[in-house]
Write a protein that holds these residues in place. Sequence first.
Motif, PDB file in Angstrom:
ATOM      1  N   ALA A  18     -10.787 -13.812   5.341  1.00  0.00           N
ATOM      2  CA  ALA A  18     -11.538 -12.956   4.419  1.00  0.00           C
ATOM      3  C   ALA A  18     -11.096 -11.499   4.542  1.00  0.00           C
ATOM      4  O   ALA A  18     -10.926 -10.801   3.535  1.00  0.00           O
ATOM      5  N   ALA A  19     -10.915 -11.035   5.764  1.00  0.00           N
ATOM      6  CA  ALA A  19     -10.513  -9.643   5.971  1.00  0.00           C
ATOM      7  C   ALA A  19      -9.095  -9.396   5.469  1.00  0.00           C
ATOM      8  O   ALA A  19      -8.812  -8.345   4.879  1.00  0.00           O
ATOM      9  N   ALA A  20      -8.205 -10.356   5.677  1.00  0.00           N
ATOM     10  CA  ALA A  20      -6.824 -10.207   5.202  1.00  0.00           C
ATOM     11  C   ALA A  20      -6.782 -10.135   3.688  1.00  0.00           C
ATOM     12  O   ALA A  20      -6.023  -9.345   3.103  1.00  0.00           O
ATOM     13  N   ALA A  21      -7.596 -10.946   3.025  1.00  0.00           N
ATOM     14  CA  ALA A  21      -7.643 -10.922   1.560  1.00  0.00           C
ATOM     15  C   ALA A  21      -8.155  -9.576   1.071  1.00  0.00           C
ATOM     16  O   ALA A  21      -7.623  -8.996   0.109  1.00  0.00           O
ATOM     17  N   ARG A  22      -9.187  -9.059   1.707  1.00  0.00           N
ATOM     18  CA  ARG A  22      -9.723  -7.742   1.344  1.00  0.00           C
ATOM     19  C   ARG A  22      -8.682  -6.649   1.582  1.00  0.00           C
ATOM     20  O   ARG A  22      -8.513  -5.737   0.758  1.00  0.00           O
ATOM     21  N   LEU A  23      -8.003  -6.724   2.698  1.00  0.00           N
ATOM     22  CA  LEU A  23      -7.017  -5.711   3.042  1.00  0.00           C
ATOM     23  C   LEU A  23      -5.877  -5.699   2.027  1.00  0.00           C
ATOM     24  O   LEU A  23      -5.419  -4.631   1.609  1.00  0.00           O
ATOM     25  N   ARG A  24      -5.417  -6.874   1.612  1.00  0.00           N
ATOM     26  CA  ARG A  24      -4.305  -6.946   0.651  1.00  0.00           C
ATOM     27  C   ARG A  24      -4.688  -6.370  -0.707  1.00  0.00           C
ATOM     28  O   ARG A  24      -3.861  -5.762  -1.382  1.00  0.00           O
ATOM     29  N   THR A  25      -5.919  -6.583  -1.137  1.00  0.00           N
ATOM     30  CA  THR A  25      -6.320  -6.176  -2.480  1.00  0.00           C
ATOM     31  C   THR A  25      -6.943  -4.785  -2.532  1.00  0.00           C
ATOM     32  O   THR A  25      -6.848  -4.099  -3.554  1.00  0.00           O
ATOM     33  N   GLU A  26      -7.580  -4.347  -1.434  1.00  0.00           N
ATOM     34  CA  GLU A  26      -8.308  -3.087  -1.458  1.00  0.00           C
ATOM     35  C   GLU A  26      -7.840  -2.089  -0.412  1.00  0.00           C
ATOM     36  O   GLU A  26      -8.396  -0.995  -0.306  1.00  0.00           O
ATOM     37  N   GLY A  27      -6.836  -2.457   0.374  1.00  0.00           N
ATOM     38  CA  GLY A  27      -6.350  -1.543   1.390  1.00  0.00           C
ATOM     39  C   GLY A  27      -7.220  -1.531   2.633  1.00  0.00           C
ATOM     40  O   GLY A  27      -8.113  -2.365   2.809  1.00  0.00           O
ATOM     41  N   LEU A  28      -6.963  -0.564   3.502  1.00  0.00           N
ATOM     42  CA  LEU A  28      -7.647  -0.523   4.789  1.00  0.00           C
ATOM     43  C   LEU A  28      -9.154  -0.335   4.650  1.00  0.00           C
ATOM     44  O   LEU A  28      -9.923  -0.855   5.444  1.00  0.00           O
ATOM     45  N   CYS A 106       2.339  -9.241   0.363  1.00  0.00           N
ATOM     46  CA  CYS A 106       2.695  -8.641   1.647  1.00  0.00           C
ATOM     47  C   CYS A 106       1.723  -7.524   2.008  1.00  0.00           C
ATOM     48  O   CYS A 106       1.449  -6.630   1.202  1.00  0.00           O
ATOM     49  N   ALA A 107       1.243  -7.551   3.231  1.00  0.00           N
ATOM     50  CA  ALA A 107       0.296  -6.535   3.685  1.00  0.00           C
ATOM     51  C   ALA A 107       0.951  -5.168   3.849  1.00  0.00           C
ATOM     52  O   ALA A 107       0.275  -4.142   3.746  1.00  0.00           O
ATOM     53  N   PHE A 108       2.256  -5.118   4.093  1.00  0.00           N
ATOM     54  CA  PHE A 108       2.926  -3.825   4.182  1.00  0.00           C
ATOM     55  C   PHE A 108       2.781  -3.056   2.864  1.00  0.00           C
ATOM     56  O   PHE A 108       2.465  -1.868   2.856  1.00  0.00           O
ATOM     57  N   ALA A 109       3.035  -3.747   1.760  1.00  0.00           N
ATOM     58  CA  ALA A 109       2.944  -3.094   0.459  1.00  0.00           C
ATOM     59  C   ALA A 109       1.509  -2.685   0.140  1.00  0.00           C
ATOM     60  O   ALA A 109       1.277  -1.751  -0.623  1.00  0.00           O
ATOM     61  N   ALA A 110       0.545  -3.376   0.736  1.00  0.00           N
ATOM     62  CA  ALA A 110      -0.860  -3.078   0.465  1.00  0.00           C
ATOM     63  C   ALA A 110      -1.356  -1.841   1.200  1.00  0.00           C
ATOM     64  O   ALA A 110      -2.217  -1.118   0.692  1.00  0.00           O
ATOM     65  N   VAL A 111      -0.820  -1.570   2.395  1.00  0.00           N
ATOM     66  CA  VAL A 111      -1.415  -0.511   3.221  1.00  0.00           C
ATOM     67  C   VAL A 111      -0.435   0.569   3.676  1.00  0.00           C
ATOM     68  O   VAL A 111      -0.842   1.493   4.372  1.00  0.00           O
ATOM     69  N   ALA A 112       0.844   0.465   3.285  1.00  0.00           N
ATOM     70  CA  ALA A 112       1.844   1.400   3.818  1.00  0.00           C
ATOM     71  C   ALA A 112       1.472   2.857   3.570  1.00  0.00           C
ATOM     72  O   ALA A 112       1.590   3.701   4.470  1.00  0.00           O
ATOM     73  N   SER A 113       1.021   3.174   2.356  1.00  0.00           N
ATOM     74  CA  SER A 113       0.706   4.568   2.053  1.00  0.00           C
ATOM     75  C   SER A 113      -0.502   5.053   2.856  1.00  0.00           C
ATOM     76  O   SER A 113      -0.562   6.219   3.256  1.00  0.00           O
ATOM     77  N   GLU A 114      -1.458   4.173   3.113  1.00  0.00           N
ATOM     78  CA  GLU A 114      -2.637   4.550   3.897  1.00  0.00           C
ATOM     79  C   GLU A 114      -2.324   4.661   5.386  1.00  0.00           C
ATOM     80  O   GLU A 114      -2.949   5.447   6.108  1.00  0.00           O
ATOM     81  N   ALA A 115      -1.390   3.836   5.851  1.00  0.00           N
ATOM     82  CA  ALA A 115      -1.094   3.795   7.285  1.00  0.00           C
ATOM     83  C   ALA A 115      -0.657   5.156   7.808  1.00  0.00           C
ATOM     84  O   ALA A 115      -0.972   5.526   8.947  1.00  0.00           O
ATOM     85  N   ALA A 116       0.045   5.911   6.982  1.00  0.00           N
ATOM     86  CA  ALA A 116       0.522   7.224   7.423  1.00  0.00           C
ATOM     87  C   ALA A 116      -0.622   8.175   7.742  1.00  0.00           C
ATOM     88  O   ALA A 116      -0.452   9.120   8.520  1.00  0.00           O
ATOM     89  N   ARG A 117      -1.785   7.925   7.146  1.00  0.00           N
ATOM     90  CA  ARG A 117      -2.947   8.794   7.382  1.00  0.00           C
ATOM     91  C   ARG A 117      -3.971   8.138   8.313  1.00  0.00           C
ATOM     92  O   ARG A 117      -5.082   8.643   8.457  1.00  0.00           O
ATOM     93  N   SER A 118      -3.606   7.042   8.914  1.00  0.00           N
ATOM     94  CA  SER A 118      -4.534   6.290   9.757  1.00  0.00           C
ATOM     95  C   SER A 118      -4.488   6.774  11.200  1.00  0.00           C
ATOM     96  O   SER A 118      -3.548   7.471  11.609  1.00  0.00           O
ATOM     97  N   PRO A 119      -5.487   6.401  12.002  1.00  0.00           N
ATOM     98  CA  PRO A 119      -5.467   6.764  13.421  1.00  0.00           C
ATOM     99  C   PRO A 119      -4.245   6.193  14.138  1.00  0.00           C
ATOM    100  O   PRO A 119      -3.636   5.224  13.677  1.00  0.00           O
ATOM    101  N   ALA A 120      -3.905   6.805  15.248  1.00  0.00           N
ATOM    102  CA  ALA A 120      -2.716   6.402  16.001  1.00  0.00           C
ATOM    103  C   ALA A 120      -2.761   4.932  16.393  1.00  0.00           C
ATOM    104  O   ALA A 120      -1.726   4.254  16.425  1.00  0.00           O
TER     105      ALA A 120
END
Length: 218
Positions: A18-28, A106-120
């Motif tokens: 469930a969390a993976a599906a949410r992450l892919r469609t809505e980001g982090l 792919c989860a990379f394409a879903a969150v790559a732009s957000e990851a740069a602003r995420s915690p370490a």
Amino acid sequence: MATRVERKQASLLRILDAAAARLRTEGLMGAAIGLVMRDANLTHGAFYSHFANKEELTAAAFRHALANNRTRWTAGPSGESWPLRLTRLAKRYLTPAHRDDPANGCAFAAVASEAARSPAEFRRVFEAEMIQSLRAICGPTADPPAANPAANPNPNGVDPARHDEAIALLALCVGGVTLARAVEDGETSARVLAACQAAAARLANPEGVKESAARAVD
């Protein structure tokens, strides 16, 4: 009858799916605890049997999303040459079907732009998973190994040039799908995918590009 351990493992898998599906469609931000537990059809309290907080859930969901898709994407015929592998992986990733189905993408394409602003902490997870994907891209091929093993400084046993080309391929794929999803015009989106596929082909066969350029000059 399932044992307690089996039931707990089954509930964990439901949460991760469930969390993976949410992450892919809505980001982090999409992997909110309440929404994920509702999607998993589990009580909110069951969450804390597996995770301490949302950050742990997000990291686990990201790993889970990539583990399944990574194997499907990078699997291929044995004895495949490196240029053919690069070209095939690009064609498999950079498709309208992948662009239009983020829930299974792919989860990379879903969150790559957000990851740069995420915690370490999350950036470290992102980096570790990226390295895993690069290793998978560089998987076994028919190309002969370097004649002098000492000349290969990569501790993973991957030729440095191949490793850099894998980074370039992953950047083309993730960036290409991200841009193709972001634009409104369908023709522009399709052109982004086609251009990235063409760039991957040039990456895979630079000698062919040089030969084509030479023929054009002649």
